[in-house]
Design an enzyme around this catalytic site. Sequence first.
Site, PDB file in Angstrom:
ATOM      1  N   ARG A   1     -13.007   1.153   8.721  1.00 12.64           N
ATOM      2  CA  ARG A   1     -11.996   1.932   8.009  1.00 12.64           C
ATOM      3  C   ARG A   1     -12.637   2.985   7.117  1.00 12.64           C
ATOM      4  O   ARG A   1     -12.194   4.142   7.078  1.00 12.64           O
ATOM      5  CB  ARG A   1     -11.130   0.989   7.172  1.00 12.64           C
ATOM      6  CG  ARG A   1     -10.151   0.176   7.997  1.00 12.64           C
ATOM      7  CD  ARG A   1      -9.454  -0.877   7.158  1.00 12.64           C
ATOM      8  NE  ARG A   1      -8.398  -1.539   7.919  1.00 12.64           N
ATOM      9  CZ  ARG A   1      -7.979  -2.776   7.683  1.00 12.64           C
ATOM     10  NH1 ARG A   1      -8.533  -3.491   6.711  1.00 12.64           N
ATOM     11  NH2 ARG A   1      -7.014  -3.307   8.424  1.00 12.64           N
TER      12      ARG A   1
ATOM     13  N   GLY B   1      -7.542 -12.771  18.760  1.00 16.44           N
ATOM     14  CA  GLY B   1      -8.355 -13.441  19.774  1.00 16.44           C
ATOM     15  C   GLY B   1      -8.277 -12.829  21.156  1.00 16.44           C
ATOM     16  O   GLY B   1      -9.301 -12.692  21.843  1.00 16.44           O
TER      17      GLY B   1
ATOM     18  N   HIS C   1     -14.194  -9.226   1.049  1.00 18.48           N
ATOM     19  CA  HIS C   1     -13.340  -8.776   2.162  1.00 18.48           C
ATOM     20  C   HIS C   1     -11.864  -8.927   1.809  1.00 18.48           C
ATOM     21  O   HIS C   1     -11.063  -9.386   2.618  1.00 18.48           O
ATOM     22  CB  HIS C   1     -13.686  -9.571   3.418  1.00 18.48           C
ATOM     23  CG  HIS C   1     -12.974  -9.106   4.657  1.00 18.48           C
ATOM     24  ND1 HIS C   1     -13.011  -7.813   5.109  1.00 18.48           N
ATOM     25  CD2 HIS C   1     -12.183  -9.783   5.535  1.00 18.48           C
ATOM     26  CE1 HIS C   1     -12.304  -7.703   6.214  1.00 18.48           C
ATOM     27  NE2 HIS C   1     -11.776  -8.891   6.492  1.00 18.48           N
TER      28      HIS C   1
ATOM     29  N   ARG D   1      -1.844 -12.489   7.955  1.00 14.92           N
ATOM     30  CA  ARG D   1      -1.086 -12.214   6.733  1.00 14.92           C
ATOM     31  C   ARG D   1       0.219 -11.507   7.090  1.00 14.92           C
ATOM     32  O   ARG D   1       0.235 -10.601   7.914  1.00 14.92           O
ATOM     33  CB  ARG D   1      -1.913 -11.347   5.783  1.00 14.92           C
ATOM     34  CG  ARG D   1      -1.314 -11.231   4.383  1.00 14.92           C
ATOM     35  CD  ARG D   1      -2.400 -10.890   3.381  1.00 14.92           C
ATOM     36  NE  ARG D   1      -2.992  -9.595   3.673  1.00 14.92           N
ATOM     37  CZ  ARG D   1      -2.649  -8.463   3.067  1.00 14.92           C
ATOM     38  NH1 ARG D   1      -1.682  -8.471   2.153  1.00 14.92           N
ATOM     39  NH2 ARG D   1      -3.246  -7.331   3.352  1.00 14.92           N
TER      40      ARG D   1
ATOM     41  N   GLY E   1      -3.392 -13.066  18.173  1.00 15.39           N
ATOM     42  CA  GLY E   1      -3.291 -11.616  18.114  1.00 15.39           C
ATOM     43  C   GLY E   1      -4.620 -10.908  18.033  1.00 15.39           C
ATOM     44  O   GLY E   1      -4.796  -9.817  18.582  1.00 15.39           O
TER      45      GLY E   1
ATOM     46  N   ASP F   1     -13.851  -3.352   7.261  1.00 17.09           N
ATOM     47  CA  ASP F   1     -13.905  -2.514   6.065  1.00 17.09           C
ATOM     48  C   ASP F   1     -14.810  -1.306   6.297  1.00 17.09           C
ATOM     49  O   ASP F   1     -14.508  -0.193   5.853  1.00 17.09           O
ATOM     50  CB  ASP F   1     -14.417  -3.323   4.873  1.00 17.09           C
ATOM     51  CG  ASP F   1     -13.555  -4.539   4.570  1.00 17.09           C
ATOM     52  OD1 ASP F   1     -12.323  -4.435   4.760  1.00 17.09           O
ATOM     53  OD2 ASP F   1     -14.103  -5.571   4.168  1.00 17.09           O
TER      54      ASP F   1
ATOM     55  N   MET G   1      -9.138  -5.201  14.040  1.00 16.36           N
ATOM     56  CA  MET G   1      -9.983  -6.334  13.680  1.00 16.36           C
ATOM     57  C   MET G   1     -10.738  -6.860  14.892  1.00 16.36           C
ATOM     58  O   MET G   1     -11.911  -7.238  14.802  1.00 16.36           O
ATOM     59  CB  MET G   1      -9.129  -7.456  13.066  1.00 16.36           C
ATOM     60  CG  MET G   1      -9.939  -8.665  12.564  1.00 16.36           C
ATOM     61  SD  MET G   1     -11.057  -8.307  11.195  1.00 16.36           S
ATOM     62  CE  MET G   1     -12.647  -8.445  12.015  1.00 16.36           C
TER      63      MET G   1
ATOM     64  N   SER H   1     -11.590 -15.477  10.219  1.00 18.10           N
ATOM     65  CA  SER H   1     -10.400 -16.087   9.611  1.00 18.10           C
ATOM     66  C   SER H   1     -10.345 -15.804   8.117  1.00 18.10           C
ATOM     67  O   SER H   1     -11.305 -16.061   7.388  1.00 18.10           O
ATOM     68  CB  SER H   1     -10.408 -17.599   9.838  1.00 18.10           C
ATOM     69  OG  SER H   1     -10.433 -17.905  11.210  1.00 18.10           O
ATOM     70  N   ASN H   2      -9.211 -15.292   7.683  1.00 19.89           N
ATOM     71  CA  ASN H   2      -9.038 -14.960   6.268  1.00 19.89           C
ATOM     72  C   ASN H   2      -8.484 -16.119   5.460  1.00 19.89           C
ATOM     73  O   ASN H   2      -7.847 -17.007   6.018  1.00 19.89           O
ATOM     74  CB  ASN H   2      -8.090 -13.759   6.151  1.00 19.89           C
ATOM     75  CG  ASN H   2      -8.824 -12.450   6.313  1.00 19.89           C
ATOM     76  OD1 ASN H   2      -9.885 -12.257   5.740  1.00 19.89           O
ATOM     77  ND2 ASN H   2      -8.256 -11.542   7.095  1.00 19.89           N
TER      78      ASN H   2
ATOM     79  N   ASN I   1      -5.075 -21.568   6.449  1.00 17.50           N
ATOM     80  CA  ASN I   1      -6.284 -21.288   7.215  1.00 17.50           C
ATOM     81  C   ASN I   1      -7.487 -22.121   6.810  1.00 17.50           C
ATOM     82  O   ASN I   1      -8.372 -22.369   7.627  1.00 17.50           O
ATOM     83  CB  ASN I   1      -6.630 -19.801   7.131  1.00 17.50           C
ATOM     84  CG  ASN I   1      -5.670 -18.949   7.941  1.00 17.50           C
ATOM     85  OD1 ASN I   1      -4.857 -19.473   8.691  1.00 17.50           O
ATOM     86  ND2 ASN I   1      -5.761 -17.647   7.796  1.00 17.50           N
TER      87      ASN I   1
END
Length: 428
Positions: free
Chosen positions: A181, A42, A205, A109, A40, A178, A256, A146-147, A122
């Site tokens: 936003r 990528g 983050h 997420r 999504g 961040d 993102m 990657s989170n 992840n």
Amino acid sequence: MMLRSIKSLTTSSSSHILRRGYASEAVPDRKVAVLGAAGGIGQPLALLMKLNPLVSSLALYDIANTPGVAADISHINTRSEVYGYSGEAELGKALEGADVVIIPAGVPRKPGMTRDDLFNINAGIVKGLCEAIAKHCPHALVNMISNPVNSTVPIAAEIFKKAGTYDPKRLFGVTTLDVVRAKTFYAGKGKVPVAEVNVPVVGGHAGITILPLFSQATPKANLSDAEITALTKRTQDGGTEVVEAKAGKGSATLSMAYAGAVFADACLKGLNGASDVVECSFVQSTVTELPFFASKVRLGKNGVEEVLGLGPLSDYEKEGLEKLKPELQSSIEKGIKFANQVVFAAAASGNCSSIAISCRDNRNIHGHCRRKERAFEEENGITTPEPCLFSSVSPGQSFITSKIIMPPSQSDACFEHFTSKLTWHFIS
């Protein structure tokens, strides 16, 4: 600036714009690899990098579906050549010669998903990709999307240290979303032109570790303390806002991707010698007592040229800084611990009549060795990224089980118990 670069490709003044900020008229060849390019984040990220005139070669990698994404994007009439790679066997080819590696790989997420849930999936993905980076392009600038970034960046650092390739100047946690936003929300509330807004965002983050420094925002807007508090909270909860708005159908993929492309563009400009390229990023740092911290970073030919200080903070920001430290420290330590777990494989030998290694709730492993009606159970922190398979053997028979991962602190006791029953082999 990135969009201006993109626009230059379709205007007659493109060569003039491309010459800005560089020592010579020639734009160096630069290879960018996107790991997780069919996902999504990528796919739109790959599109934006295809539009970037600083990219000459674009390698798109994922475990599946990448050839189609690469074929689609390759039809766009811009400078870069596009190559698609699918499956672990082709990961090395995707990485060879890369100047910048962007990692949006992993799962997004979802509503109700905890940070531990996200981490458990992840972390293993990031670990494997970083091992490949260390082998195939150890000098690349690594942009970690990657989170949870607060943990995946420390994981990457530890993996690179083990491989002897770690350079703190070349590892970045992408916190640009961040900043994006904070700029957008500040401009909307302050009624100022968003294109002119600059807001540094420091810390980490995730959640309260995200600390926008609205006291340093430019241009100045006459906002009350209550409005600053609300803007800070909205910036911290921006990801949740999108997840809830999409009603379980996705996360912040498009914004993102844009933020990732902005940061990658800054890295490429720095590599090419552009002056005064400054972005916020989560990097190894001495700005605070924490080993990793997001702040403004000056980028250059070696990656990080300088980690800039925090500057003057308001009382509200000072309070936020102290509040975020324990949570950020915990996330960093969690990543380091994961990267330094011990991995075993087991082979049965001697008089062991049978062995079964099974998974319970995908984290806690029961190890059983039955000999003369005696059983042993080890449950202290043993973890696995995927369910293990039951295995049963006859006396003297050798076999290899699924991988078992455990913290070094518990490996000695488990090892001591099983050495009389099994032959254990370190495999990593």
